[in-house]
Write a protein that holds these residues in place. Structure first.
Motif, PDB file in Angstrom:
ATOM      1  N   ALA A   1      -3.957   2.531   4.850  1.00 41.94           N
ATOM      2  CA  ALA A   1      -3.154   3.009   3.716  1.00 41.94           C
ATOM      3  C   ALA A   1      -3.738   2.521   2.388  1.00 41.94           C
ATOM      4  N   LEU A   2      -4.192   1.291   2.361  1.00 38.89           N
ATOM      5  CA  LEU A   2      -4.783   0.748   1.143  1.00 38.89           C
ATOM      6  C   LEU A   2      -6.103   1.448   0.826  1.00 38.89           C
ATOM      7  N   ARG A   3      -6.893   1.698   1.836  1.00 39.66           N
ATOM      8  CA  ARG A   3      -8.155   2.429   1.642  1.00 39.66           C
ATOM      9  C   ARG A   3      -7.872   3.818   1.074  1.00 39.66           C
ATOM     10  N   HIS A   4      -6.883   4.485   1.647  1.00 37.30           N
ATOM     11  CA  HIS A   4      -6.508   5.813   1.154  1.00 37.30           C
ATOM     12  C   HIS A   4      -6.049   5.733  -0.297  1.00 37.30           C
ATOM     13  N   ARG A   5      -5.225   4.747  -0.593  1.00 35.84           N
ATOM     14  CA  ARG A   5      -4.688   4.584  -1.964  1.00 35.84           C
ATOM     15  C   ARG A   5      -5.820   4.327  -2.958  1.00 35.84           C
ATOM     16  N   LEU A   6      -6.818   3.549  -2.556  1.00 36.76           N
ATOM     17  CA  LEU A   6      -7.890   3.171  -3.487  1.00 36.76           C
ATOM     18  C   LEU A   6      -8.980   4.223  -3.621  1.00 36.76           C
TER      19      LEU A   6
ATOM     20  N   ALA B   1       0.811  -1.214   0.000  1.00 35.45           N
ATOM     21  CA  ALA B   1       0.000   0.000   0.000  1.00 35.45           C
ATOM     22  C   ALA B   1       0.847   1.267   0.000  1.00 35.45           C
ATOM     23  N   VAL B   2       2.045   1.198   0.551  1.00 33.10           N
ATOM     24  CA  VAL B   2       2.885   2.393   0.690  1.00 33.10           C
ATOM     25  C   VAL B   2       3.809   2.589  -0.513  1.00 33.10           C
TER      26      VAL B   2
ATOM     27  N   PRO C   1      -5.705  10.086  -8.263  1.00 31.53           N
ATOM     28  CA  PRO C   1      -4.307  10.456  -8.551  1.00 31.53           C
ATOM     29  C   PRO C   1      -4.187  11.949  -8.832  1.00 31.53           C
TER      30      PRO C   1
ATOM     31  N   THR D   1      -8.439   7.709  -3.111  1.00 32.97           N
ATOM     32  CA  THR D   1      -7.912   9.030  -3.459  1.00 32.97           C
ATOM     33  C   THR D   1      -7.609   9.069  -4.954  1.00 32.97           C
TER      34      THR D   1
ATOM     35  N   ARG E   1       4.991   2.799  -4.188  1.00 33.62           N
ATOM     36  CA  ARG E   1       4.208   3.154  -5.376  1.00 33.62           C
ATOM     37  C   ARG E   1       4.618   2.369  -6.626  1.00 33.62           C
TER      38      ARG E   1
END
Length: 133
Positions: free
Chosen positions: A122-127, A36-37, A131, A129, A39
């Motif tokens: 972190a995964l929730r934020h990544r999915l 998740a962190v 780009p 948010t 990139r």
């Protein structure tokens, strides 16, 4: 009693199975957090091994923490590897059982919960948010 063909003693089989399961859960949380962190795959390949080796060294995977000064031993117990090494040492060298490694398992479970929670957030934020935002 060991299975036929197995020459490595694992200590108390129930305790060893629980320790392996808890440690696998810690590793799952760490892997999810890294996924998740980081990139790019290049970041994983550049940072992952150095981080893993460094934390392993700090946690006593390369040499016994009994050989280092007290402050370094205390710092080593800031990473989960030290608690896993302590538990395996108790099982394999001191004929420990599940009760003897309860504290180590509790700390490792705490690491697992913390890593899985951080990874999920972190995964929730990544999915969720967009780009570039």
């Amino acid at each position: 009693m060991r299975p036929t063909g197995c020459s490595a003693p694992w200590g108390d089989p129930v305790a060893a199975a629980v320790l392996v399961t808890v440690w696998a859960t810690v590793a799952t949380g760490a892997g999810m957090l890294a996924g998740a962190v980081f990139r790019t795959p290049e970041q994983v390949h550049a940072i992952g091994p150095a981080l893993g080796i460094g934390l392993g060294m700090l946690g006593g995977c390369m040499w016994p923490l009994a050989l280092v000064p007290g402050w370094l031993r205390a710092a080593g117990h800031a990473v989960p590897q030290a608690w896993a090494v302590d538990a395996w040492t108790t099982l394999l060298s001191r004929d420990g059982d599940l009760w003897a490694i309860t504290r180590d398992l509790a700390v490792l479970t705490g690491y697992a919960v913390a890593l899985l929670t951080c990874a999920s957030l972190a995964l929730r934020h990544r999915l969720t948010t967009r780009p570039g935002v």
